[in-house]
Enzyme design. Sequence first.
Site, mmCIF file in Angstrom:
data_model
loop_
_atom_site.group_PDB
_atom_site.id
_atom_site.type_symbol
_atom_site.label_atom_id
_atom_site.label_comp_id
_atom_site.label_asym_id
_atom_site.label_seq_id
_atom_site.Cartn_x
_atom_site.Cartn_y
_atom_site.Cartn_z
ATOM 1 N N HIS A 57 -5.188 -8.369 5.999
ATOM 2 C CA HIS A 57 -5.420 -7.016 5.496
ATOM 3 C C HIS A 57 -6.128 -7.119 4.138
ATOM 4 O O HIS A 57 -6.399 -8.227 3.662
ATOM 5 C CB HIS A 57 -4.056 -6.312 5.389
ATOM 6 C CG HIS A 57 -4.134 -4.837 5.229
ATOM 7 N ND1 HIS A 57 -5.036 -4.051 5.915
ATOM 8 C CD2 HIS A 57 -3.399 -3.972 4.480
ATOM 9 C CE1 HIS A 57 -4.844 -2.790 5.575
ATOM 10 N NE2 HIS A 57 -3.865 -2.716 4.691
ATOM 11 N N HIS A 106 0.170 3.825 13.750
ATOM 12 C CA HIS A 106 -0.657 3.852 12.542
ATOM 13 C C HIS A 106 -2.043 4.410 12.872
ATOM 14 O O HIS A 106 -3.074 3.790 12.627
ATOM 15 C CB HIS A 106 -0.752 2.414 11.967
ATOM 16 C CG HIS A 106 -1.230 2.335 10.555
ATOM 17 N ND1 HIS A 106 -2.564 2.283 10.233
ATOM 18 C CD2 HIS A 106 -0.575 2.311 9.374
ATOM 19 C CE1 HIS A 106 -2.700 2.205 8.916
ATOM 20 N NE2 HIS A 106 -1.507 2.224 8.365
ATOM 21 N N ASP A 123 1.202 4.092 1.258
ATOM 22 C CA ASP A 123 1.697 4.771 2.462
ATOM 23 C C ASP A 123 2.812 3.998 3.172
ATOM 24 O O ASP A 123 3.531 4.551 3.995
ATOM 25 C CB ASP A 123 0.541 5.081 3.445
ATOM 26 C CG ASP A 123 -0.279 3.862 3.815
ATOM 27 O OD1 ASP A 123 -0.417 2.953 2.974
ATOM 28 O OD2 ASP A 123 -0.798 3.820 4.951
ATOM 29 N N HIS A 173 0.889 -1.160 0.000
ATOM 30 C CA HIS A 173 0.000 0.000 0.000
ATOM 31 C C HIS A 173 0.927 1.210 0.000
ATOM 32 O O HIS A 173 1.924 1.226 0.740
ATOM 33 C CB HIS A 173 -0.908 0.024 1.239
ATOM 34 C CG HIS A 173 -2.204 -0.681 1.015
ATOM 35 N ND1 HIS A 173 -2.987 -1.154 2.039
ATOM 36 C CD2 HIS A 173 -2.860 -0.996 -0.134
ATOM 37 C CE1 HIS A 173 -4.076 -1.732 1.531
ATOM 38 N NE2 HIS A 173 -4.013 -1.651 0.217
HETATM 39 ZN ZN LIG Z 1 -1.368 1.614 6.301
HETATM 40 ZN ZN LIG Z 2 -2.570 -1.031 4.188
#
Ligand SMILES: [Zn+2]
Ligand SMILES: [Zn+2]
Length: 305
Positions: free
Chosen positions: A140, A268, A67, A65
């Site tokens: 996830h 996070h 980020d 991802h």
């Molecule tokens: Zn993340």
């Molecule tokens: Zn993620």
Amino acid sequence: MVKLVVTFLGTSAAVPTEGRGLPSVALKREGEVIIMDCGEGVQRRVLSESLGLGSDMTILITHLHGDHVTGLLGLLQTMSMAQRRKPLNIVGPSKLLKWLEVTSDLLHIGLTFPIKFSTAKPGFVLRTSGFRIRAARALHSVEAFAYRVEELARPGVFYPEKARALRIPEGKLWSKLQKGHAVEVEGRRVEPSQVTGPPRPGRTIGYSGDTRPSSRLARFFSGCDLLIFDSTFRGSDIDKAVERKHSTSVEAAELARNAGVRELVLTHFSARYTNVASLVKEARRVFPKTVAAADGLGIDVAYPD
Ligand SMILES: [Zn+2]
Ligand SMILES: [Zn+2]
């Protein structure tokens, strides 16, 4: 006593805020550095925390991802500008290597050092100079891994009376034996095991990346000295956590308790919370030894005994 320091380089989820950069955590021990995830702008943090662009370094990426990964390219470029020569270990999902190859090609990035890439998979992944690294599947929205970084065992307790009985002069030779090396005295070879107890386990750091909690992860992180866990949402926002495949601070605390870790660090955080004190408060009701990560926070991880 060898120092093992965990430093948070970025602690926000998805988007940066004024006070929080995108996810990245560094571990430093005797000149060796392990960086877990590389949010955008991580190279500035690597410089400001003096982690060293030429260090003995391993980068662990949890999932693809943006980020968590877009900072990697900038970091590699900055290392090349600094004429890094030493190979760099990178561990991550297999497509990470493809992304690096394609973007390096398109952007004409020539690296001054080799990359040693290891594909993340459940189980043992890599041994570095000071650590053994294991991975487990996280839960996830895309393929994601959690990492367990175990410091290699350290020599056992040193017994001076045994060293004296063997007529080993105090000083340099004692210190060599304490570090686990054999020495020569009056033509005799003395092994460290003759003057020390059995080797003692090192310190263990767990890093969840983005994930829902699971019993598998609770087992995987069993007994960690420090657990760094996804805490994107507060307890009352659990529907959002379920929908977006993240954890709440309360779920992170429950997992820490089930895994029997020593200390939990929440990180996070969703940008919706300008203050994370309430997330820490509710987590502490479940697992008292909980703290919140903040950009620049350093934690000196002590030995368990
Ligand atoms: Zn993340
Ligand atoms: Zn993620």
